[in-house]
Design a protein around this motif. Structure first.
Motif, PDB file in Angstrom:
ATOM      1  N   GLU A 178     -10.436 -18.369  43.717  1.00 15.09           N
ATOM      2  CA  GLU A 178      -9.749 -19.652  43.540  1.00 15.09           C
ATOM      3  C   GLU A 178     -10.330 -20.719  44.462  1.00 15.09           C
ATOM      4  N   ILE A 179     -10.527 -20.361  45.710  1.00 17.10           N
ATOM      5  CA  ILE A 179     -11.031 -21.326  46.686  1.00 17.10           C
ATOM      6  C   ILE A 179     -12.464 -21.720  46.361  1.00 17.10           C
ATOM      7  N   PHE A 180     -13.333 -20.736  46.134  1.00 14.08           N
ATOM      8  CA  PHE A 180     -14.747 -21.048  45.931  1.00 14.08           C
ATOM      9  C   PHE A 180     -15.033 -21.673  44.571  1.00 14.08           C
ATOM     10  N   ASN A 181     -14.112 -21.562  43.633  1.00  9.38           N
ATOM     11  CA  ASN A 181     -14.287 -22.252  42.351  1.00  9.38           C
ATOM     12  C   ASN A 181     -13.813 -23.704  42.432  1.00  9.38           C
ATOM     13  N   SER A 182     -13.242 -24.098  43.553  1.00 10.74           N
ATOM     14  CA  SER A 182     -12.815 -25.483  43.792  1.00 10.74           C
ATOM     15  C   SER A 182     -13.905 -26.204  44.587  1.00 10.74           C
ATOM     16  N   VAL A 183     -15.097 -26.273  43.996  1.00  8.22           N
ATOM     17  CA  VAL A 183     -16.290 -26.764  44.694  1.00  8.22           C
ATOM     18  C   VAL A 183     -16.075 -28.170  45.250  1.00  8.22           C
ATOM     19  N   GLU A 184     -15.621 -29.092  44.416  1.00 10.87           N
ATOM     20  CA  GLU A 184     -15.468 -30.482  44.872  1.00 10.87           C
ATOM     21  C   GLU A 184     -14.443 -30.603  45.990  1.00 10.87           C
ATOM     22  N   GLN A 185     -13.346 -29.876  45.871  1.00 14.08           N
ATOM     23  CA  GLN A 185     -12.314 -29.936  46.910  1.00 14.08           C
ATOM     24  C   GLN A 185     -12.840 -29.377  48.226  1.00 14.08           C
ATOM     25  N   ALA A 195     -21.641 -19.017  44.089  1.00 19.34           N
ATOM     26  CA  ALA A 195     -20.454 -19.626  43.478  1.00 19.34           C
ATOM     27  C   ALA A 195     -20.796 -20.985  42.877  1.00 19.34           C
ATOM     28  N   LYS A 196     -21.629 -21.767  43.574  1.00 18.21           N
ATOM     29  CA  LYS A 196     -22.035 -23.075  43.055  1.00 18.21           C
ATOM     30  C   LYS A 196     -22.881 -22.928  41.797  1.00 18.21           C
ATOM     31  N   VAL A 197     -23.829 -21.992  41.821  1.00 17.72           N
ATOM     32  CA  VAL A 197     -24.686 -21.763  40.649  1.00 17.72           C
ATOM     33  C   VAL A 197     -23.834 -21.325  39.465  1.00 17.72           C
ATOM     34  N   ALA A 198     -22.933 -20.379  39.690  1.00 10.61           N
ATOM     35  CA  ALA A 198     -22.079 -19.886  38.606  1.00 10.61           C
ATOM     36  C   ALA A 198     -21.186 -21.005  38.062  1.00 10.61           C
ATOM     37  N   ALA A 199     -20.626 -21.832  38.936  1.00 10.52           N
ATOM     38  CA  ALA A 199     -19.774 -22.943  38.491  1.00 10.52           C
ATOM     39  C   ALA A 199     -20.577 -23.936  37.658  1.00 10.52           C
ATOM     40  N   THR A 200     -21.801 -24.229  38.090  1.00 10.32           N
ATOM     41  CA  THR A 200     -22.665 -25.139  37.332  1.00 10.32           C
ATOM     42  C   THR A 200     -23.003 -24.549  35.973  1.00 10.32           C
ATOM     43  N   MET A 201     -23.324 -23.258  35.940  1.00  9.02           N
ATOM     44  CA  MET A 201     -23.639 -22.603  34.670  1.00  9.02           C
ATOM     45  C   MET A 201     -22.431 -22.618  33.739  1.00  9.02           C
ATOM     46  N   ARG A 202     -21.229 -22.344  34.291  1.00 14.06           N
ATOM     47  CA  ARG A 202     -20.009 -22.395  33.465  1.00 14.06           C
ATOM     48  C   ARG A 202     -19.801 -23.789  32.887  1.00 14.06           C
ATOM     49  N   SER A 203     -20.071 -24.822  33.686  1.00 12.70           N
ATOM     50  CA  SER A 203     -19.882 -26.196  33.204  1.00 12.70           C
ATOM     51  C   SER A 203     -20.876 -26.543  32.090  1.00 12.70           C
ATOM     52  N   LYS A 204     -21.965 -25.782  32.007  1.00 19.19           N
ATOM     53  CA  LYS A 204     -22.973 -25.990  30.956  1.00 19.19           C
ATOM     54  C   LYS A 204     -22.758 -25.052  29.768  1.00 19.19           C
ATOM     55  N   GLY A 205     -21.638 -24.309  29.789  1.00 19.77           N
ATOM     56  CA  GLY A 205     -21.300 -23.467  28.652  1.00 19.77           C
ATOM     57  C   GLY A 205     -21.615 -21.986  28.784  1.00 19.77           C
ATOM     58  N   TRP A 206     -22.166 -21.568  29.906  1.00 19.59           N
ATOM     59  CA  TRP A 206     -22.427 -20.135  30.111  1.00 19.59           C
ATOM     60  C   TRP A 206     -21.091 -19.438  30.359  1.00 19.59           C
ATOM     61  N   PRO A 207     -20.793 -18.379  29.614  1.00 17.00           N
ATOM     62  CA  PRO A 207     -19.495 -17.702  29.760  1.00 17.00           C
ATOM     63  C   PRO A 207     -19.458 -16.706  30.924  1.00 17.00           C
ATOM     64  N   LEU A 208     -19.677 -17.204  32.132  1.00 13.32           N
ATOM     65  CA  LEU A 208     -19.607 -16.345  33.315  1.00 13.32           C
ATOM     66  C   LEU A 208     -18.173 -16.307  33.825  1.00 13.32           C
ATOM     67  N   PRO A 209     -17.710 -15.140  34.274  1.00 12.50           N
ATOM     68  CA  PRO A 209     -16.341 -15.064  34.786  1.00 12.50           C
ATOM     69  C   PRO A 209     -16.183 -15.853  36.087  1.00 12.50           C
ATOM     70  N   ALA A 210     -14.986 -16.323  36.319  1.00 12.57           N
ATOM     71  CA  ALA A 210     -14.681 -17.074  37.549  1.00 12.57           C
ATOM     72  C   ALA A 210     -14.793 -16.191  38.783  1.00 12.57           C
ATOM     73  N   ARG A 225     -20.965 -13.023  43.900  1.00 10.09           N
ATOM     74  CA  ARG A 225     -22.057 -12.299  44.555  1.00 10.09           C
ATOM     75  C   ARG A 225     -23.283 -12.290  43.641  1.00 10.09           C
ATOM     76  N   VAL A 226     -24.460 -12.184  44.247  1.00 12.60           N
ATOM     77  CA  VAL A 226     -25.713 -12.227  43.496  1.00 12.60           C
ATOM     78  C   VAL A 226     -25.730 -11.161  42.406  1.00 12.60           C
ATOM     79  N   GLY A 227     -25.325  -9.950  42.737  1.00 16.60           N
ATOM     80  CA  GLY A 227     -25.343  -8.865  41.757  1.00 16.60           C
ATOM     81  C   GLY A 227     -24.489  -9.171  40.542  1.00 16.60           C
ATOM     82  N   SER A 228     -23.297  -9.729  40.765  1.00 19.17           N
ATOM     83  CA  SER A 228     -22.426 -10.041  39.630  1.00 19.17           C
ATOM     84  C   SER A 228     -22.987 -11.199  38.812  1.00 19.17           C
TER      85      SER A 228
END
Length: 86
Positions: free
Chosen positions: A31-38, A50-65, A69-72
């Motif tokens: 929850e905290i790390f998905n609140s990048v702007e805050q 977390a930043k890379v995953a959030a950016t990818m999600r915002s571009k439509g990649w269906p990555l879980p919240a 971690r790098v492995g996930s």
């Protein structure tokens, strides 16, 4: 307490963010790390993964919240891209 967010993401399940001693955020690490702007508004940089995953999600990649971690992140990308281009 720590300002090393990669370490925090690896070790902590729940987080409290303090700003000048005032509790401003509480929640799971996801929850905290998905609140990048805050987080950035308090001068904290979320883990790079977390930043890379959030950016990818915002571009439509269906990555879980829960991608913290790098492995996930790599497993998520592999799962999404398997069979693409075949």
């Amino acid at each position: 307490s720590s300002h090393h967010m990669e370490d925090v993401a690896e070790l902590a399940d729940r987080l409290t963010v303090l700003d000048h001693g005032v509790d401003v955020m509480q929640g799971s690490s996801q929850e905290i790390f998905n609140s990048v702007e805050q987080l950035e508004s308090y001068g904290l940089e979320p883990p790079l993964v977390a930043k890379v995953a959030a950016t990818m999600r915002s571009k439509g990649w269906p990555l879980p919240a829960t991608t913290m971690r790098v492995g996930s992140l790599l497993r998520g990308i592999r799962r999404i891209t398997e069979g693409v281009g075949e």
